[in-house]
Enzyme design. Structure first.
Site, PDB file in Angstrom:
ATOM      1  N   CYS A   1     -60.556  11.576   9.352  1.00  0.00           N
ATOM      2  CA  CYS A   1     -60.339  11.104   8.206  1.00  0.00           C
ATOM      3  C   CYS A   1     -60.679  12.276   7.178  1.00  0.00           C
ATOM      4  O   CYS A   1     -59.977  11.916   6.042  1.00  0.00           O
ATOM      5  CB  CYS A   1     -60.987   9.659   8.246  1.00  0.00           C
TER       6      CYS A   1
ATOM      7  N   CYS B   1     -61.566  34.695 -11.640  1.00  0.00           N
ATOM      8  CA  CYS B   1     -60.496  35.120 -11.112  1.00  0.00           C
ATOM      9  C   CYS B   1     -59.745  36.292 -12.090  1.00  0.00           C
ATOM     10  O   CYS B   1     -59.373  35.818 -13.471  1.00  0.00           O
ATOM     11  CB  CYS B   1     -59.589  35.087  -9.953  1.00  0.00           C
TER      12      CYS B   1
ATOM     13  N   TYR C   1       0.779  -1.282  -0.308  1.00  0.00           N
ATOM     14  CA  TYR C   1       0.043   0.013   0.314  1.00  0.00           C
ATOM     15  C   TYR C   1       0.463   0.892   0.201  1.00  0.00           C
ATOM     16  O   TYR C   1       1.859   1.014   0.796  1.00  0.00           O
ATOM     17  CB  TYR C   1      -1.279   0.282   1.268  1.00  0.00           C
TER      18      TYR C   1
END
Length: 1001
Positions: free
Chosen positions: A930, A838, A362
Site C-alpha cells: 500500500c 543542485c 429526401y
C-alpha cells in the site's frame, strides 16, 4: 472523450438481415419504457418530426447547445404511453483524427500516417451536444435514431448510439426509417421501427479512415516539399490530395489537354436549298461531309451539270419527345446547373433545407423508380391550387391519374425526389429550385409530347439529299416543363416522283471544332459514370478543387485547370501512376458497396486499400523530382534539395515497448538538448524515461538485449559529459535500459514519469526503476550471472567503492556534482536555515545542512522514494527503494499500515547515514504493498501508524515540509517529548491523513 476506432462496435445488434421486428416483439421489448430519447440529424428535422408526431402540442426546452433544442411530447408507442424527448445533432458528432503525437505536420514522416493509430473524438464545438445526449440518456430507457436514411446518416446514428450507450450500456436502440417529413411518413416510421445497420456504418468508417490516411500523407508530402521547392509561389499554399479530388481534377485536365492537342481539319460538303412558296427548305447531303477537297469538288460539279432534283421518297411517321424520368440526386445537380445556373453545392444546400421544412422528399437518393405503394395521386392533388401549374396538375387527374416514367435505379432506401407539400411562400433560389422539382414531378407523371415527322429524300446526279420536318400534335408534358424545347419545322408538300429545280447547289467548307471545356453538369456526369464519390459528395469534391485553386471557371461557367492543377497531374502521370485517373477510387467505391451488402469485410478492404496507396506513396516519394520538374514548367526552376531528410522528419525508431500501454517508446530530444524516451501513445499515455542531462549524445544501437522482454529491446549508444562519471568509467558506451541492469539504472539516475504533472505531485527519481523492473521481473527470470551484460557489466565492475563518512565534507547531488550551499531568506520558520541544492538545477536534489550528511556516496536515501507514494498510491510491483536492504522478518510492534494490517519491521542494509536503521512497512508482497513507510525510532504514539513520509518535489519529505510550517521546538524538546499523533480530517482516526485515508480511495 476519445474513442479508439478499433474498439468501436456494438455487439448486441443483430444482423441487418433480421432487422425488422414483429409488433409483439416490439411491445415486449418496450414494456416498462416510460421515456424515449429520439435524435435527428439536424434541429429543423427534429422540430418538424416532433411537431408532426405531437400534432403541434410539443413542449420546447433548451439543451446545452443553443443550436439544438429539445422537444417533448406524449405518444402512444407500441401499446405504451411514453414521453418522447426529441433532440438533434448537427451532422457528424464525432470526427476521425490521428492521435495527438501525429497531428503536427513536423511530428513524423508522412509515411507513418498509413499505420498510425486513429481515434474518434468529439470536436470542441460539438461537446455541448454530446453532453446533452448524455444527460438525457440517463433519464430514458430507449433510444430511437431519426437521422437521414443514407450511409452518412447511418454512421451518424452509430455515433449517437456510441455516446448514449457509454452512459447507459443497457439502453434499447431502435431505428426510424423514413424518406420525407410528412405526417404519414413519420407515423409509419414510428410504427415500423427497425434496428440500425452496422454494415452501412462500417462502410462510412472505412471511407473516412482511408480518406484521412491517404489525404494526410499525400497532402503533407506535396505541401512540405513544394513549399520548399517553390517558396515564392507556394509558400502559403495548402496543396491537398484526396482520392476523389484528384480524379475529379483529372477529368478537367484531361479535357483541357484534349483541346490543346486538337488539330482542326478542313472538311467540305454540298448544300442544296429549295425556295418554295411555303418557305425555304434546306436539304442535307447524306454523305454528310468529305475531308478530300478534290473528291467533293468532282461530286459537286456533277450536281451542277445536272441540277434537276427528283423526289425519290416521302416518309411520315409519329415522333415522341420523352418526358423526364423520376428525379434522383445526380440529375437534380446536373439539371439545376444547366437549367437554373445554380451550382451543385448550393443546389444541395437548398434541397436539404426544403427537405427539413417538409416541402420535398429526401434529396440524397440514387433511386429513379417510384415505388408502387407511394400515393402519387395525393401528391399531384396538392399542387392543383397553384395558378402556374395547378391547371396542368388537374388535367393529369382528369386523364386517369399520374403515370410516371421510371428509370432503372434503386438504392432500396428512398424514393425519387418529389414535392411533399405545396407552398407559395418561398423566395429567390429556394422558390426556383422548389418550382423546378414540382414541374419535373408533374412532367414525369404526365405524358410524352407527340408529333408527326416528315422526311423528304431527293436525288441530284445520283447524290442523295434529305430534309426533315416536324408537326407537333400534342405538347403534353411540355406545357408544364419549360426547360425542354421542341418546335415545329414545317415542310411543304412533296410528291414522290416529282421534279423541281433547286434554288442553290453549292459546295461549302467547314472546320472541325475541339470539344468544349467541361461544365459542372458534364463533370458530375463523368464522376457518376466512373464511380468517383457518391451523389452526396460530388458537389463537395468539385468545391474542393476550386478552393485549392487547382481549377478555375471561365465567364461561361466552364472549368479551366490552373498551373498548380496541371503540374500536379502531369507530375504524377510522369511517375507512371495515373493517380488522376478514376480507377483506384472507383475500386474503393465498389468495395464500400460490397461492405454495405455484407459481401466484404471492412478490415479486409481497409488493409488492402492502405497497402495499395502506401506502395504508391513510397514510390511517389522516390520519384518526387518528376513532380518538381512538372511544376517547374509553370513556376520556373525551383530550389534544389540535397536530400529528402531536409524536408520530412526522420522516421522514429522504436527502442522498446511501453510498460504501461504496450505502444512503442522512441528516443526524443528535449528543448534544452537532453534526451528521453517517450511513449507513442502520448498524450493518453504519459510514460517517459528521462536520461540525465550529463548525456551529450544518445542514439539507438543496432544490437538487441537478449534478456529484456518483450523483444526487441534495443540498446542505446550514450556519450557523457566529461566529469559526470567516475574517472574509471568510459565516457562512451553501449547499454540497455530495458531494466535488466540495476547498477546501470543507478548510474544513469533514470527518471520515469507515468502521468500528467500536477501541482501537488512531486517528481520522483526511481519511477523508471519501478516501471522497468516491473517489465523485467514479471516477464522473465533474472539469473544472477545475467543481470549485467556487455559493456554495462564492465562498467559496474569499475565503480569506485562508496566514500566513507568523514573522508570529505562535500555534498554531491544526484548529477554527481558538488552541491551548492544556500540559505533560506524567505520569511517563515526556516528563515536562516541552510540547505544544499543542485548547482546546475538539473536534478531535484535537496538536503538541509543540519541533516545527517550522506557523504559523497550519493543523495540521501529518502530521495529515492517513489513518486506514487507521495500521493497515497502504492508503489508499482518490482520497485526498489534506494537505500533499503532485504526485508526483515520482524513485525511492526502493533503499528498498522494503510491496509489496516499489522506492518513488518525491516532494516536498512545499504551503506549510508541510515545503515542499520529500522523502519515499518507493509507486510504484503512488493506488488501489492500500500506504500506505507515509517521509521521505527520516530516518536509516535503506541499503537498508531504514522503517515508515510515520501519524498517531496525537492528531496525533502512531505512530513518535514509540514513540520517546517509550524514553530520548531528546540532539540531538547523534540528529544524528550512525544509528538501528538495527527488525525485524519475525513474519518478522524489517528495514524494517517486525508490523502491516505482508506475511505478516500
Amino acid at each position: 472523450m476519445i474513442f479508439p476506432v478499433a474498439r468501436y462496435a456494438l455487439r448486441w445488434l443483430r444482423r441487418p438481415e433480421d432487422r425488422a421486428f414483429s409488433r409483439a416483439a416490439m411491445e415486449m421489448a418496450l414494456r416498462g419504457v416510460r421515456k424515449v430519447l429520439c435524435v435527428a440529424e439536424k434541429n429543423d428535422a427534429a422540430k418538424g418530426i416532433a411537431d408532426l408526431l405531437s400534432n403541434g402540442r410539443m413542449r420546447r426546452r433548451e439543451g446545452l447547445s443553443k443550436f439544438n433544442k429539445i422537444y417533448e411530447f406524449d405518444y402512444h408507442l407500441y401499446g405504451q404511453n411514453v414521453t418522447m424527448v426529441m433532440t438533434s445533432v448537427s451532422g457528424h458528432l464525432l470526427a476521425h483524427d490521428f492521435q495527438m503525437q501525429f497531428r503536427k505536420w513536423q511530428s513524423c514522416n508522412p509515411l507513418v500516417l498509413f499505420e498510425a493509430e486513429i481515434e474518434k473524438y468529439c470536436p470542441e464545438n460539438f461537446v455541448d451536444i454530446k453532453k446533452t445526449l448524455e444527460r438525457e440518456t440517463r433519464q430514458c430507457q430507449a433510444l430511437v435514431i431519426w437521422t437521414d436514411c443514407d450511409r452518412e446518416g447511418e454512421n451518424i446514428g452509430f455515433e449517437i448510439i456510441h455516446v448514449c450507450k457509454a452512459v447507459k450500456p443497457n439502453l434499447q436502440v431502435l431505428r426510424a426509417r423514413f424518406s420525407e417529413i410528412t405526417p404519414h411518413a413519420v407515423r409509419t416510421a414510428c410504427e415500423n421501427l427497425t434496428e440500425p445497420d452496422q454494415r452501412v456504418s462500417d462502410a462510412v468508417d472505412v471511407r473516412q479512415e482511408l480518406d484521412l490516411r491517404i489525404g494526410a500523407a499525400f497532402t503533407r508530402f506535396q505541401t512540405l516539399r513544394l513549399q520548399r521547392i517553390f517558396p515564392e509561389v507556394l509558400a502559403e499554399q495548402l496543396i491537398s490530395y484526396g482520392s476523389c479530388q484528384f480524379p475529379t481534377l483529372g477529368f478537367v485536365v484531361e479535357r483541357f489537354k484534349a483541346i490543346q492537342a486538337f488539330v482542326p481539319e478542313i472538311f467540305h460538303r454540298i448544300k442544296v436549298t429549295h425556295d418554295h412558296k411555303d418557305g425555304i427548305v434546306e436539304f442535307n447531303w447524306k454523305r454528310h461531309r468529305l475531308f478530300n477537297h478534290t473528291a467533293c469538288l468532282v461530286l459537286y460539279q456533277l450536281c451542277v451539270e445536272d441540277p434537276m432534283a427528283t423526289v425519290v421518297e416521302v416518309r411520315s411517321k409519329p415522333k415522341s419527345k420523352w418526358r423526364p424520368q423520376a428525379l434522383d440526386t445526380v440529375e437534380l445537380e446536373k439539371l439545376a446547373s444547366r437549367k437554373l445556373r445554380i451550382n451543385a453545392k448550393e443546389t444541395m444546400r437548398i434541397a436539404e433545407k426544403l427537405y427539413t421544412q417538409g416541402y420535398i422528399s429526401y434529396p440524397r437518393t440514387e433511386t429513379n423508380i417510384f415505388p408502387r405503394d407511394l400515393n402519387l395521386t395525393v401528391l399531384v392533388e396538392q399542387q392543383t391550387p397553384d395558378p402556374r401549374w395547378g391547371a396542368f396538375a388537374q388535367s393529369i387527374l382528369e386523364r386517369g391519374g399520374p403515370t410516371p416514367r421510371n428509370g432503372n435505379k434503386s438504392d432500396q432506401a428512398h424514393p425519387p425526389i418529389h414535392p411533399t407539400k405545396y407552398t407559395n411562400n418561398l423566395q429567390g433560389d429556394e422558390q426556383r429550385l422548389y418550382e423546378f422539382i414540382v414541374r419535373h414531378f408533374l412532367a414525369c407523371c404526365s405524358q410524352d409530347a407527340q408529333g408527326q415527322e416528315t422526311t423528304v429524300e431527293i436525288d441530284i446526279a445520283q447524290e442523295r439529299f434529305v430534309a426533315h420536318g416536324l408537326m407537333i400534335l400534342a405538347r403534353n408534358y411540355l406545357d408544364v416543363y419549360p426547360y425542354d424545347h421542341w418546335s415545329d419545322k414545317i415542310l411543304p408538300v412533296y410528291e414522290q416522283g416529282s421534279h423541281f429545280q433547286p434554288s442553290t447547289v453549292e459546295m461549302v467548307d467547314g472546320e472541325t471544332s475541339p470539344p468544349k471545356l467541361l461544365t459542372e453538369a458534364d463533370l458530375i456526369a463523368l464522376m457518376e459514370k466512373h464511380g468517383i464519390g457518391t451523389d452526396a459528395t460530388h458537389a463537395e469534391h468539385i468545391e474542393t478543387i476550386k478552393a485549392r485553386m487547382y481549377v478555375g471557371l471561365t465567364p461561361d461557367k466552364r472549368f479551366l485547370p490552373g498551373h498548380l492543377g496541371m503540374g500536379l497531374v502531369e507530375g504524377y502521370d510522369s511517375m507512371g501512376y495515373e493517380m488522376s485517373k478514376p480507377d483506384l477510387r472507383a475500386e474503393l467505391e465498389a468495395d464500400l458497396k460490397l461492405i454495405c451488402d455484407g459481401k466484404k469485410d471492412k478490415f479486409v478492404v481497409l488493409r488492402q486499400q492502405v497497402q495499395k496507396y502506401k506502395q504508391v506513396f513510397i514510390e511517389a516519394v522516390a520519384k518526387a523530382k518528376k513532380l518538381d520538374e512538372a511544376l517547374a514548367q509553370y513556376f520556373g526552376n525551383g530550389t534544389e534539395l540535397a536530400q529528402q531528410e531536409d524536408i520530412y522528419p526522420a522516421m522514429p525508431e522504436p527502442i522498446r515497448k511501453c510498460p504501461q500501454c504496450n505502444k512503442d517508446m522512441v528516443l526524443k530530444t528535449k528543448k534544452n538538448g537532453g534526451f528521453y524516451l517517450s511513449c507513442m501513445g502520448f498524450p493518453e499515455c504519459r510514460s517517459a524515461v528521462w536520461l540525465p542531462d550529463s548525456v551529450l549524445e544518445a542514439s539507438r544501437d543496432s544490437s538487441v538485449c537478449p534478456v529484456c522482454q518483450p523483444h526487441p529491446v534495443y540498446r542505446l549508444k550514450l556519450k557523457f559529459k566529461r566529469g559526470s562519471l567516475p574517472p574509471t568509467m568510459p565516457l562512451e558506451f553501449v547499454c540497455c535500459i530495458g531494466g535488466c541492469d540495476d547498477t546501470l539504472r543507478e548510474i544513469l539516475d533514470l527518471r520515469f514519469s507515468g502521468g500528467p504533472p500536477r501541482a501537488s505531485q512531486p517528481s520522483g527519481r526511481l519511477q523508471a526503476n519501478q516501471s522497468l523492473n516491473r517489465m523485467d521481473n514479471s516477464q522473465h527470470p533474472q539469473p544472477a550471472d545475467s543481470r549485467q551484460t556487455g559493456s554495462s557489466k564492465a562498467l559496474a565492475q569499475t565503480l569506485p567503492p562508496p566514500t566513507a563518512a568523514g573522508e570529505s565534507n562535500s555534498v554531491t547531488c544526484n548529477c554527481g556534482q558538488e552541491a551548492v550551499l544556500l540559505t533560506v531568506r524567505k520569511e517563515g520558520p526556516n528563515r536562516g536555515r541552510q540547505f544544499f541544492k543542485c548547482n546546475g538545477g538539473s536534478c531535484n536534489f535537496f538536503l538541509w545542512a543540519d541533516s545527517p550528511n550522506p557523504g559523497a556516496g550519493g543523495p540521501p536515501a529518502l530521495a529515492y522514494r517513489p513518486l506514487g507514494a507521495s500521493l497515497g498510491c502504492p508503489p508499482g510491483p518490482g520497485i526498489h527503494l534506494g537505500g533499503f536492504g532485504n526485508p526483515g522478518d520482524g513485525s511492526g510492534s502493533g503499528t498498522s499500515c494503510l491496509c489496516s494490517q499489522p506492518s513488518v519491521t525491516r532494516t536498512v542494509q545499504k551503506d549510508g547515514p541510515n545503515k542499520g536503521r529500522q523502519f515499518h512497512t507493509c507486510a504484503k508482497p512488493r506488488e501489492q504493498q500500500c506504500g506505507f513507510f515509517q521509521w521505527v525510532d520516530e516518536n509516535t504514539a503506541p499503537g498508531t501508524s504514522g503517515a508515510p513520509s515520501w519524498t517531496g518535489d525537492r528531496g525533502r519529505t512531505l512530513e518535514s515540509e509540514a513540520r517546517s510550517k509550524r514553530p520548531r521546538a528546540s532539540s531538547s524538546d523534540m528529544g524528550s517529548t512525544a509528538k501528538k499523533p495527527r488525525k485524519c480530517s475525513l474519518c478522524h482516526q489517528p495514524g494517517h491523513t486525508r490523502p491516505f485515508c482508506p475511505q478516500n480511495r
